[in-house]
Design a protein around this motif. Structure first.
Motif, short mmCIF file in Angstrom:
data_model
loop_
_atom_site.label_atom_id
_atom_site.label_comp_id
_atom_site.label_asym_id
_atom_site.label_seq_id
_atom_site.Cartn_x
_atom_site.Cartn_y
_atom_site.Cartn_z
N GLU B 179 -25.98 -8.31 124.80
CA GLU B 179 -25.63 -8.75 122.95
C GLU B 179 -24.85 -9.54 122.58
OE1 GLU B 179 -29.94 -6.79 121.92
OE2 GLU B 179 -28.39 -6.60 120.67
N ILE B 180 -23.62 -8.62 122.67
CA ILE B 180 -21.87 -8.22 122.89
C ILE B 180 -21.64 -9.76 122.74
CG2 ILE B 180 -19.71 -7.69 122.64
CD1 ILE B 180 -21.12 -4.65 122.33
N HIS B 181 -22.19 -10.01 124.68
CA HIS B 181 -21.76 -11.58 124.79
C HIS B 181 -22.46 -12.68 124.38
CE1 HIS B 181 -17.96 -10.78 127.37
NE2 HIS B 181 -18.38 -9.65 128.20
N ALA B 182 -22.98 -12.81 123.91
CA ALA B 182 -24.14 -13.12 123.72
C ALA B 182 -23.72 -14.46 122.72
CB ALA B 182 -25.62 -12.86 123.76
N LEU B 183 -23.62 -13.42 121.20
CA LEU B 183 -22.56 -13.42 119.74
C LEU B 183 -21.59 -13.57 120.67
CD1 LEU B 183 -23.63 -10.06 118.30
CD2 LEU B 183 -24.89 -12.46 117.84
N ALA B 184 -20.63 -13.57 120.94
CA ALA B 184 -18.95 -14.00 121.40
C ALA B 184 -19.54 -15.68 122.18
CB ALA B 184 -18.40 -13.64 122.36
N GLY B 185 -20.61 -15.87 122.52
CA GLY B 185 -20.85 -16.81 122.73
C GLY B 185 -20.69 -17.77 122.37
N GLU B 186 -21.98 -17.41 121.11
CA GLU B 186 -21.83 -18.00 119.94
C GLU B 186 -20.44 -18.39 119.23
OE1 GLU B 186 -25.50 -16.43 117.51
OE2 GLU B 186 -26.18 -16.48 119.95
N GLY B 187 -19.38 -17.92 119.74
CA GLY B 187 -18.10 -18.48 118.86
C GLY B 187 -17.77 -16.37 117.90
N MET B 188 -19.12 -16.20 118.18
CA MET B 188 -18.27 -14.25 117.26
C MET B 188 -17.23 -13.88 117.56
SD MET B 188 -20.95 -12.07 115.74
CE MET B 188 -22.91 -13.23 114.92
N THR B 189 -16.23 -13.53 116.67
CA THR B 189 -14.91 -12.59 117.00
C THR B 189 -15.86 -11.56 117.58
OG1 THR B 189 -13.48 -14.25 116.75
CG2 THR B 189 -12.55 -12.55 117.32
N VAL B 190 -15.42 -10.08 118.32
CA VAL B 190 -15.62 -9.14 118.08
C VAL B 190 -14.03 -8.06 119.01
CG1 VAL B 190 -16.88 -7.52 119.06
CG2 VAL B 190 -18.00 -10.40 119.11
N MET B 191 -14.30 -7.24 117.90
CA MET B 191 -13.66 -5.98 118.45
C MET B 191 -14.60 -4.45 118.65
SD MET B 191 -10.08 -5.69 116.92
CE MET B 191 -9.01 -4.65 117.06
N VAL B 192 -14.16 -4.71 119.94
CA VAL B 192 -14.87 -3.35 119.53
C VAL B 192 -14.09 -2.11 120.26
CG1 VAL B 192 -15.64 -4.28 122.06
CG2 VAL B 192 -17.13 -2.52 121.21
N SER B 193 -13.96 -0.86 119.82
CA SER B 193 -13.78 0.25 120.49
C SER B 193 -14.40 1.16 120.94
CB SER B 193 -13.61 1.04 118.95
OG SER B 193 -14.33 1.97 118.65
N THR B 194 -13.73 1.58 122.08
CA THR B 194 -14.92 2.57 122.81
C THR B 194 -13.86 3.99 123.88
OG1 THR B 194 -16.24 1.68 125.30
CG2 THR B 194 -14.58 0.06 124.59
N HIS B 195 -14.31 4.40 124.62
CA HIS B 195 -14.27 5.49 125.80
C HIS B 195 -13.98 4.86 127.04
CE1 HIS B 195 -11.68 7.79 122.78
NE2 HIS B 195 -12.92 8.05 122.57
N TYR B 196 -15.29 3.37 127.46
CA TYR B 196 -15.95 3.80 127.82
C TYR B 196 -15.02 2.37 128.67
CZ TYR B 196 -20.04 6.08 126.71
OH TYR B 196 -20.26 7.02 126.47
N MET B 197 -14.41 3.12 130.32
CA MET B 197 -13.58 2.60 131.43
C MET B 197 -14.33 0.79 131.52
SD MET B 197 -10.92 3.32 130.47
CE MET B 197 -10.55 4.23 129.65
N ASP B 198 -15.71 0.93 131.86
CA ASP B 198 -16.52 -0.34 132.25
C ASP B 198 -16.44 -0.88 131.64
OD1 ASP B 198 -18.04 2.20 131.18
OD2 ASP B 198 -19.80 1.08 131.92
N GLU B 199 -16.94 -0.39 129.86
CA GLU B 199 -16.93 -1.14 128.80
C GLU B 199 -15.98 -1.66 128.64
OE1 GLU B 199 -18.72 1.01 126.11
OE2 GLU B 199 -20.34 0.47 126.51
#
Lengths: 384, 308
Positions: B179-199
């Motif tokens: 979903e995040i990738h789909a949103l970015a595909g529509e032009g949204m800028t995303v900043m996401v904090s995470t601890h997961y390496m695969d993410e």
């Protein structure tokens, strides 16, 4: 400039949450009823130094002795010497005096002469002292009145000597008591309207104080702050449902007061409505203010109690206001409940309107303004 | 590389202290529009504080910058209007239903066509059937998806997500990232904090922050290359059990078992080879490998602790 949509959003949310919370229902409806039953008859006290307004139309030594004897009982302090019965009435009505004493011009003459044995002009009429009492709070007037009735026998012991000695045999004069506002001395008349103030404070202050801190504690505050909603919008939206709750409680208590305790409703409807509205809004704003300072629901609860206890004990609800020491009366005067109680008791028991109750209404308005201002200034749109 | 895109976030020298603890130090970060930036760093490194400063929830002690072209100090309200911020803790109302939560959000943002938007969001989430269920009764994964839906209901230009997938199972995490990738595909800028390496690897680029300082920035490959970390993989009988022994040698920064194998790495290739020399014989098989992002992050973490 604020948006009614956003206020509406917060309000609907608050309403929905309230309607899911069964404990809240219980608090809204059961609290007033349980308290009413608990406090209905429970409270009594024996206050002294009650303010008295006197009108002395007889300047003889006997009249002075009567007044002296009254003061000596410890129950009465003369605060005003009136020259007309209108002045006396006003002193009683405004609450400046709790008793008025009238010594008529022919007092000394009648004491000396004794009751007319001929029985002309109806029943034999001896000397009389007229006492009117504001009995709306019987707890505070009862003991004083008891002291008064013993007065007739003892007050003139030192004055009636020599040839007047025989006049001591019977009561040399008669104390004519006239209890105003609550002639049957029903405690409930005083307690029950007072309970309205206590119940409103308890529910409204605590509920709003907890309501905001709950958002902080659950983490929903962060989400709310991340939206463009303004502080005033949150405040209005959050408080509106509680105004409704306050009104429901008012109706419940007043109805029960009428149906169960037969409290008289003398009038003063506008003063009653204004006082209630101001008091509800002020209590809510105070709860909001507490919630801006408290970091957890526990703290909010403690702060609410810190306010509620003096509100119950020092406002004239639990103990007669005049029975408290000066410092306690000073604290009581700062509390909004005290002023609310004066307005509502004045209206229900004495029929006092806005004209007479304006000092208390003004005090309530000042409270609303100050607390709302402080709450607005303290509410942060950031998490700093 | 020419500056092809505009910057969604452009902040400079941000500082924030709580009491005498300086949580964010002179942080400067730029994020291009339409990109997904992974915000990484150990616990307490200042990730949440930084995100909150960017979206106007916290006022920086000093520093300046813009978010979506708006001044972060003066235009907090306008930034909030165009930003979706998903908090680490579920910040919707547990005692409201799914639909009520979405409706509340729609109203607070003063959106038009509210019913329609809520209905569409529910449909997209696949929660139409459960619209009247209390949000608090949803599972962790569903809660996160609902929170995301609420965040993007007002079609923000910037989406800030604070550890959105903590405690969520892998399948739900994958759905979330799609979903995040789909949103970015529509032009949204995303900043996401995470601890997961695969993410982190699913982000367009990465910002690594430790102890309030930005210490690595770029795509995953760039960050790995910048680290100049040398890594070997050892296989053979008992290889995984050598971790403690090898890890204690000077020149070895870490030795971590991966199944039956052991990853050994160090910042200085020469020193590392000298350290492992005694074990470089059969039956153990040594191969030099590309360090993983995780190796690099642990290395960065150790290094910044040394400077602390």
């Amino acid at each position: 400039m604020f948006s009614s949509t956003r206020i509406f959003a917060v309000m609907v949310k608050e309403f929905t949450q309230l309607s899911r919370d069964r404990l809240t229902y219980a608090m809204i409806l059961l609290l007033p009823i349980v308290q009413l039953m608990l406090f209905g008859y429970a409270i009594n006290a024996n206050p002294k130094h009650l303010p008295v307004a006197v009108m002395v139309q007889d300047h003889g030594p006997l009249a002075r002795s009567v007044l002296q004897a009254m003061t000596n009982t410890g129950y009465f302090d003369i605060v005003e010497e009136a020259t007309s019965s209108r002045e006396l009435d006003h002193a009683l009505e405004s609450g400046k005096a709790q008793f008025t004493v009238t010594i008529p011009p022919d007092f000394s003459r009648k004491v000396v002469r004794g009751p007319d044995p001929s029985g002309l002009n109806g029943a034999p009429k001896g000397a009389q002292v007229l006492v009117e009492a504001d009995a709306s709070d019987p707890a505070s007037t009862g003991p004083a009145l008891a002291a008064l009735s013993g007065l007739a026998q003892t007050a003139l012991v030192h004055d009636l000597k020599g040839p007047l000695q025989p006049r001591q045999a019977n009561q040399p004069f008669e104390v004519v008591l006239h209890a105003r506002y609550n002639p049957e001395n029903v405690s409930a008349y005083n307690i029950v309207p007072g309970l309205l103030g206590v119940v409103l404070s308890m529910t409204l202050v605590m509920m709003t104080a907890l309501g905001m801190t709950r958002e902080l504690e659950r983490g929903t505050m962060e989400g709310l702050l991340a939206t463009p909603v303004r502080p005033i919008e949150v405040m209005i939206g959050k408080l509106l449902p509680y105004i409704g709750i306050g009104l429901i409680q008012t109706v419940v208590i007043l109805t029960l007061a009428r149906v169960l305790f037969h409290v008289p409703f003398e009038g003063g409807w506008l003063a009653l409505a204004l006082g209630t509205a101001l008091f509800i809004v002020g209590s809510l704003a105070l709860g909001f203010l507490i919630s801006t300072a408290a970091k957890s629901q526990l703290q909010a609860m403690q702060a609410s109690f810190f306010y509620l206890l003096p509100s119950i004990l020092l406002s004239g609800f639990a103990f007669p206001f005049r029975g408290m020491p000066a410092w306690a009366q000073a604290i009581g005067t700062i509390l909004p409940v005290t002023h609310f109680l004066r307005v509502i008791r004045g209206a229900l028991l004495k029929g006092l309107g806005t004209g007479e109750s304006w000092p208390s209404l003004a005090a309530l308005s000042a409270f609303v303004l100050v607390v709302t201002g402080l709450a607005m200034a303290r509410y942060r749109t950031t998490l700093d | 590389m020419a500056e092809a895109r505009r910057l969604a976030i452009d902040v400079e020298g941000l500082n924030k202290s709580f009491g005498d603890k300086r949580v964010v130090k002179d942080l400067t970060i730029k994020v291009e529009e339409g990109r997904i930036t992974g915000f990484l760093g150990p616990n307490g490194s200042g990730k949440t504080t930084t995100l909150r400063m960017i979206c106007g929830l916290l006022t920086p002690d000093s520093g300046s910058g813009t978010c979506l072209g708006l001044d972060i100090l003066k235009d907090a309200r306008r930034i909030k209007r165009q930003t979706g911020y998903m908090t680490q803790k579920f910040s919707l109302y547990d005692d409201l239903t799914i639909a009520e939560n979405l409706m509340f959000t729609a109203r607070v943002y003063g959106l038009d066509r509210r019913r329609e938007r809520v209905r569409d969001a529910l449909e997209q989430l696949g929660l139409t059937q459960r619209r009247d269920q209390a949000a608090g009764t949803l599972s962790g994964g569903w809660k996160q998806r609902l929170a995301l839906a609420a965040c993007v209901l007002h079609e923000p230009k910037l989406l800030l997500l604070d550890e959105p997938t903590a405690g969520v199972d892998p399948k739900a995490r994958r759905a979330f990232w799609d979903e995040i990738h789909a949103l970015a595909g529509e032009g949204m800028t995303v900043m996401v904090s995470t601890h997961y390496m695969d993410e982190a690897e699913r982000c367009h680029d990465i910002a690594y922050i430790a102890y309030g300082e930005l210490i690595a920035r770029g795509t995953a490959e760039e960050v790995i290359a910048q680290s100049k970390l040398a890594t070997f993989r050892v296989e053979g009988p008992g290889a995984d059990r050598l971790a403690r022994e090898i890890g204690a040698r000077p020149g070895v920064e870490m030795a971590a078992p991966f199944g039956m194998a052991l990853h050994v790495s160090g910042p200085d290739r020469g020193a590392l080879e000298a350290a492992i020399a005694p074990w470089r014989k059969p039956p153990l098989v040594w191969t030099e490998i590309e360090p993983t992002l995780e190796d690099v992050f642990i290395h960065l973490m150790n290094r910044s602790k040394d400077n602390w």
